[in-house]
Design a protein around this motif. Structure first.
Motif, PDB file in Angstrom:
ATOM      1  N   LEU A  19       0.444  15.809  -3.182  1.00  0.00           N
ATOM      2  CA  LEU A  19       0.757  14.400  -3.351  1.00  0.00           C
ATOM      3  C   LEU A  19       1.395  14.191  -4.718  1.00  0.00           C
ATOM      4  O   LEU A  19       0.821  14.591  -5.737  1.00  0.00           O
ATOM      5  N   SER A  20       2.552  13.554  -4.735  1.00  0.00           N
ATOM      6  CA  SER A  20       3.230  13.231  -5.992  1.00  0.00           C
ATOM      7  C   SER A  20       2.673  11.902  -6.497  1.00  0.00           C
ATOM      8  O   SER A  20       3.282  10.840  -6.329  1.00  0.00           O
ATOM      9  N   ASP A  51      -3.573 -12.038  -0.292  1.00  0.00           N
ATOM     10  CA  ASP A  51      -3.800 -12.513   1.071  1.00  0.00           C
ATOM     11  C   ASP A  51      -4.069 -11.320   1.987  1.00  0.00           C
ATOM     12  O   ASP A  51      -3.219 -10.426   2.094  1.00  0.00           O
ATOM     13  N   PRO A  52      -5.205 -11.254   2.655  1.00  0.00           N
ATOM     14  CA  PRO A  52      -5.508 -10.099   3.518  1.00  0.00           C
ATOM     15  C   PRO A  52      -4.586  -9.973   4.721  1.00  0.00           C
ATOM     16  O   PRO A  52      -4.599  -8.945   5.398  1.00  0.00           O
ATOM     17  N   ASP A  53      -3.779 -10.993   4.987  1.00  0.00           N
ATOM     18  CA  ASP A  53      -2.849 -10.931   6.109  1.00  0.00           C
ATOM     19  C   ASP A  53      -1.411 -10.668   5.668  1.00  0.00           C
ATOM     20  O   ASP A  53      -0.483 -10.760   6.476  1.00  0.00           O
ATOM     21  N   ARG A  54      -1.232 -10.337   4.399  1.00  0.00           N
ATOM     22  CA  ARG A  54       0.113 -10.015   3.898  1.00  0.00           C
ATOM     23  C   ARG A  54       0.083  -8.634   3.236  1.00  0.00           C
ATOM     24  O   ARG A  54       0.325  -8.490   2.035  1.00  0.00           O
ATOM     25  N   ILE A  55      -0.236  -7.634   4.030  1.00  0.00           N
ATOM     26  CA  ILE A  55      -0.325  -6.263   3.522  1.00  0.00           C
ATOM     27  C   ILE A  55       0.683  -5.392   4.249  1.00  0.00           C
ATOM     28  O   ILE A  55       0.679  -5.309   5.484  1.00  0.00           O
ATOM     29  N   GLY A  56       1.553  -4.759   3.486  1.00  0.00           N
ATOM     30  CA  GLY A  56       2.521  -3.824   4.047  1.00  0.00           C
ATOM     31  C   GLY A  56       2.337  -2.445   3.443  1.00  0.00           C
ATOM     32  O   GLY A  56       1.484  -2.236   2.575  1.00  0.00           O
ATOM     33  N   VAL A  57       3.139  -1.502   3.911  1.00  0.00           N
ATOM     34  CA  VAL A  57       3.042  -0.122   3.437  1.00  0.00           C
ATOM     35  C   VAL A  57       4.384   0.336   2.887  1.00  0.00           C
ATOM     36  O   VAL A  57       5.445  -0.160   3.273  1.00  0.00           O
ATOM     37  N   LEU A  58       4.312   1.278   1.965  1.00  0.00           N
ATOM     38  CA  LEU A  58       5.493   1.889   1.361  1.00  0.00           C
ATOM     39  C   LEU A  58       5.212   3.383   1.265  1.00  0.00           C
ATOM     40  O   LEU A  58       4.200   3.778   0.681  1.00  0.00           O
ATOM     41  N   GLY A  59       6.086   4.198   1.856  1.00  0.00           N
ATOM     42  CA  GLY A  59       5.837   5.627   1.846  1.00  0.00           C
ATOM     43  C   GLY A  59       7.065   6.432   1.500  1.00  0.00           C
ATOM     44  O   GLY A  59       8.200   6.042   1.819  1.00  0.00           O
ATOM     45  N   PHE A  60       6.826   7.567   0.835  1.00  0.00           N
ATOM     46  CA  PHE A  60       7.886   8.479   0.432  1.00  0.00           C
ATOM     47  C   PHE A  60       7.766   9.783   1.211  1.00  0.00           C
ATOM     48  O   PHE A  60       6.680  10.366   1.300  1.00  0.00           O
ATOM     49  N   SER A  61       8.862  10.252   1.770  1.00  0.00           N
ATOM     50  CA  SER A  61       8.905  11.570   2.407  1.00  0.00           C
ATOM     51  C   SER A  61       7.793  11.708   3.450  1.00  0.00           C
ATOM     52  O   SER A  61       7.735  10.938   4.411  1.00  0.00           O
ATOM     53  N   ALA A  62       6.869  12.673   3.285  1.00  0.00           N
ATOM     54  CA  ALA A  62       5.757  12.787   4.230  1.00  0.00           C
ATOM     55  C   ALA A  62       4.881  11.547   4.190  1.00  0.00           C
ATOM     56  O   ALA A  62       4.308  11.149   5.211  1.00  0.00           O
ATOM     57  N   GLY A  63       4.769  10.922   3.024  1.00  0.00           N
ATOM     58  CA  GLY A  63       4.054   9.646   2.942  1.00  0.00           C
ATOM     59  C   GLY A  63       4.768   8.565   3.730  1.00  0.00           C
ATOM     60  O   GLY A  63       4.133   7.638   4.244  1.00  0.00           O
ATOM     61  N   LEU A  94       0.855  -1.179   0.000  1.00  0.00           N
ATOM     62  CA  LEU A  94       0.000   0.000   0.000  1.00  0.00           C
ATOM     63  C   LEU A  94       0.897   1.237   0.000  1.00  0.00           C
ATOM     64  O   LEU A  94       1.688   1.440   0.929  1.00  0.00           O
ATOM     65  N   ILE A  95       0.776   2.072  -1.043  1.00  0.00           N
ATOM     66  CA  ILE A  95       1.736   3.146  -1.300  1.00  0.00           C
ATOM     67  C   ILE A  95       1.163   4.506  -0.909  1.00  0.00           C
ATOM     68  O   ILE A  95       0.047   4.859  -1.308  1.00  0.00           O
ATOM     69  N   PHE A  96       1.960   5.264  -0.143  1.00  0.00           N
ATOM     70  CA  PHE A  96       1.593   6.620   0.261  1.00  0.00           C
ATOM     71  C   PHE A  96       2.561   7.608  -0.387  1.00  0.00           C
ATOM     72  O   PHE A  96       3.711   7.728   0.049  1.00  0.00           O
ATOM     73  N   PRO A  97       2.131   8.331  -1.414  1.00  0.00           N
ATOM     74  CA  PRO A  97       3.005   9.323  -2.058  1.00  0.00           C
ATOM     75  C   PRO A  97       3.375  10.435  -1.079  1.00  0.00           C
ATOM     76  O   PRO A  97       2.654  10.713  -0.113  1.00  0.00           O
ATOM     77  N   GLY A  98       4.507  11.073  -1.357  1.00  0.00           N
ATOM     78  CA  GLY A  98       4.945  12.192  -0.540  1.00  0.00           C
ATOM     79  C   GLY A  98       4.493  13.523  -1.111  1.00  0.00           C
ATOM     80  O   GLY A  98       3.796  13.596  -2.116  1.00  0.00           O
ATOM     81  N   GLY A  99       4.936  14.595  -0.443  1.00  0.00           N
ATOM     82  CA  GLY A  99       4.581  15.941  -0.872  1.00  0.00           C
ATOM     83  C   GLY A  99       4.498  16.915   0.281  1.00  0.00           C
ATOM     84  O   GLY A  99       3.877  17.971   0.163  1.00  0.00           O
ATOM     85  N   GLY A 100       5.136  16.556   1.417  1.00  0.00           N
ATOM     86  CA  GLY A 100       5.215  17.486   2.530  1.00  0.00           C
ATOM     87  C   GLY A 100       3.892  17.790   3.200  1.00  0.00           C
ATOM     88  O   GLY A 100       3.757  18.826   3.856  1.00  0.00           O
ATOM     89  N   ALA A 109      -0.686  -3.883  -5.735  1.00  0.00           N
ATOM     90  CA  ALA A 109      -0.210  -2.580  -5.283  1.00  0.00           C
ATOM     91  C   ALA A 109      -1.380  -1.620  -5.175  1.00  0.00           C
ATOM     92  O   ALA A 109      -2.251  -1.573  -6.050  1.00  0.00           O
ATOM     93  N   GLY A 110      -1.408  -0.859  -4.090  1.00  0.00           N
ATOM     94  CA  GLY A 110      -2.445   0.135  -3.904  1.00  0.00           C
ATOM     95  C   GLY A 110      -1.834   1.507  -3.723  1.00  0.00           C
ATOM     96  O   GLY A 110      -0.804   1.648  -3.057  1.00  0.00           O
ATOM     97  N   VAL A 111      -2.423   2.514  -4.324  1.00  0.00           N
ATOM     98  CA  VAL A 111      -1.975   3.900  -4.153  1.00  0.00           C
ATOM     99  C   VAL A 111      -3.068   4.661  -3.421  1.00  0.00           C
ATOM    100  O   VAL A 111      -4.232   4.640  -3.834  1.00  0.00           O
ATOM    101  N   VAL A 112      -2.690   5.329  -2.346  1.00  0.00           N
ATOM    102  CA  VAL A 112      -3.654   6.041  -1.521  1.00  0.00           C
ATOM    103  C   VAL A 112      -3.581   7.536  -1.813  1.00  0.00           C
ATOM    104  O   VAL A 112      -2.531   8.162  -1.670  1.00  0.00           O
ATOM    105  N   LYS A 113      -4.704   8.086  -2.226  1.00  0.00           N
ATOM    106  CA  LYS A 113      -4.838   9.539  -2.362  1.00  0.00           C
ATOM    107  C   LYS A 113      -5.491  10.024  -1.080  1.00  0.00           C
ATOM    108  O   LYS A 113      -6.710   9.957  -0.910  1.00  0.00           O
ATOM    109  N   TYR A 114      -4.654  10.485  -0.161  1.00  0.00           N
ATOM    110  CA  TYR A 114      -5.132  10.863   1.167  1.00  0.00           C
ATOM    111  C   TYR A 114      -5.242  12.374   1.295  1.00  0.00           C
ATOM    112  O   TYR A 114      -4.640  13.140   0.535  1.00  0.00           O
TER     113      TYR A 114
END
Length: 335
Positions: A107-108, A163-175, A97-103, A127-132
């Motif tokens: 969001l980039s 697998d719902p039990d194999r979910i991790g996160v990936l984040g850049f900068s503020a993400g 699960l990906i969190f883009p950065g941007g301070g 892969a998931g991209v989160v627009k938060y």
């Protein structure tokens, strides 16, 4: 690697923050999935709204027009999750699960979002991209969106072959800060207003943190991210709460860091958290470079830096390839 703390099942869970539903029931989630962006090709990205109705903490009397300039998104009021499904013959069942950065100001969404998602799904990951939401929103709104995105991904994983039990996160900068704080604060009391908590079931199985903001200590933090998230003069207790390195314990998930010594976002935050993980007996790896700066994403000029995606992919796979390790992670998440 230490085992993870037991994660309660979340069927029908309803958590409230200041009278607002934070996580909705499985029935509501199921109804929401039918409203996803229709696609004729199953492998095209599919976008879901994070919240079925008005998101918690929605601002009144603001310009709700989302702004996009050169793939940078600002003024997000309708957060979303976009899933990128891999080809079935290479799918490994793991989700990133990906969190883009941007301070926390923008969001980039391409260079630290969709491009990264395509790279990981080519390696067999869902892969998931989160627009938060970020500025003009402040804490706890980004963290609410992050936790909601994680819970929604868990509900949708099987539908997308993961697998719902194999979910991790990936984040850049503020993400990266958002990914790190979710990783160490899920399940702990007092994280949200009125003493509410992020469900323990929203704790990621692993975290990949790329040139992350880790600490909000004024001596080493990125001041722009801190101000956007907390304001000009934040309460000391909020600074402590959202300094991820201060909350590492034996239940924290394994973490992978990439940081350059010449980054204007101080490497000291990553160093502190990496050491805290070592002290807690948690799996951690640190790719440290003398030069490379900040914001290099997938395509830096330095070929050594360009190797981080493959290195992180190998590391994630290794978490489940070690004898008994995958079973240990999954058992702890089901108990």
């Amino acid at each position: 690697m230490t085992s993870h703390k037991a994660r309660p099942k979340t069927a029908g869970r309803i958590t409230r923050i200041a009278g607002t539903i934070l996580f909705v029931s499985i029935t509501a989630i199921t109804n929401m999935t039918t409203a996803a962006t229709p696609e004729t090709d199953a492998l095209k990205p599919v976008t879901y709204p994070l919240w079925p109705d008005t998101p918690p903490g929605a601002l009144d009397n603001v310009d709700t027009h989302e702004q996009v300039h050169d793939t940078r998104y600002r003024n997000v009021h309708t957060p979303e999750l976009t899933l990128y499904e891999p080809q079935p013959d290479i799918a490994n069942g793991i989700t990133v699960l990906i969190f883009p950065g941007g301070g926390y100001n923008h969001l980039s969404m391409k260079y630290e979002g969709s491009d990264v998602a395509e790279r990981f799904r080519a390696a067999g990951f869902l892969a998931g991209v989160v627009k938060y939401r970020m500025a003009p929103y402040r804490h706890p709104i980004p963290l609410l969106d992050a936790a909601r995105a994680f819970e929604l991904t868990r509900q949708l994983a099987k539908e997308h072959g993961a697998d719902p039990d194999r979910i991790g996160v990936l984040g850049f900068s503020a993400g990266g800060h958002l990914a790190a704080t979710l990783s160490v604060l899920a399940g702990k009391p007092g994280v949200l207003p009125d003493g509410a908590s992020i469900p323990e079931s929203a704790r990621p199985a692993f975290a990949v943190l790329i040139y992350p903001v880790i600490s909000l200590d004024i001596a080493i933090t990125n001041s722009g991210s801190r101000t956007a998230l907390l304001g000009e003069q934040p309460a000391p207790e909020l600074v402590t709460l959202l300094s991820a390195d201060l909350h590492v314990d034996a239940e924290s998930p394994p973490m992978f860091f990439v940081h350059c010594e010449d980054d204007h976002v101080s490497i000291r935050g990553s160093e502190r958290m990496h050491q805290a993980l070592i002290d807690a007996g948690v799996e951690t790896r640190f790719l440290r470079f003398e030069t490379g700066g900040h914001g290099f994403g997938l395509t830096p000029d330095d070929p050594a830096l360009a190797a981080w995606p493959a290195a992180s992919i190998d590391w994630i796979r290794s978490l489940y390839a070690r004898p008994g390790q995958g079973e240990q992670l999954e058992k702890s998440q089901h108990e």
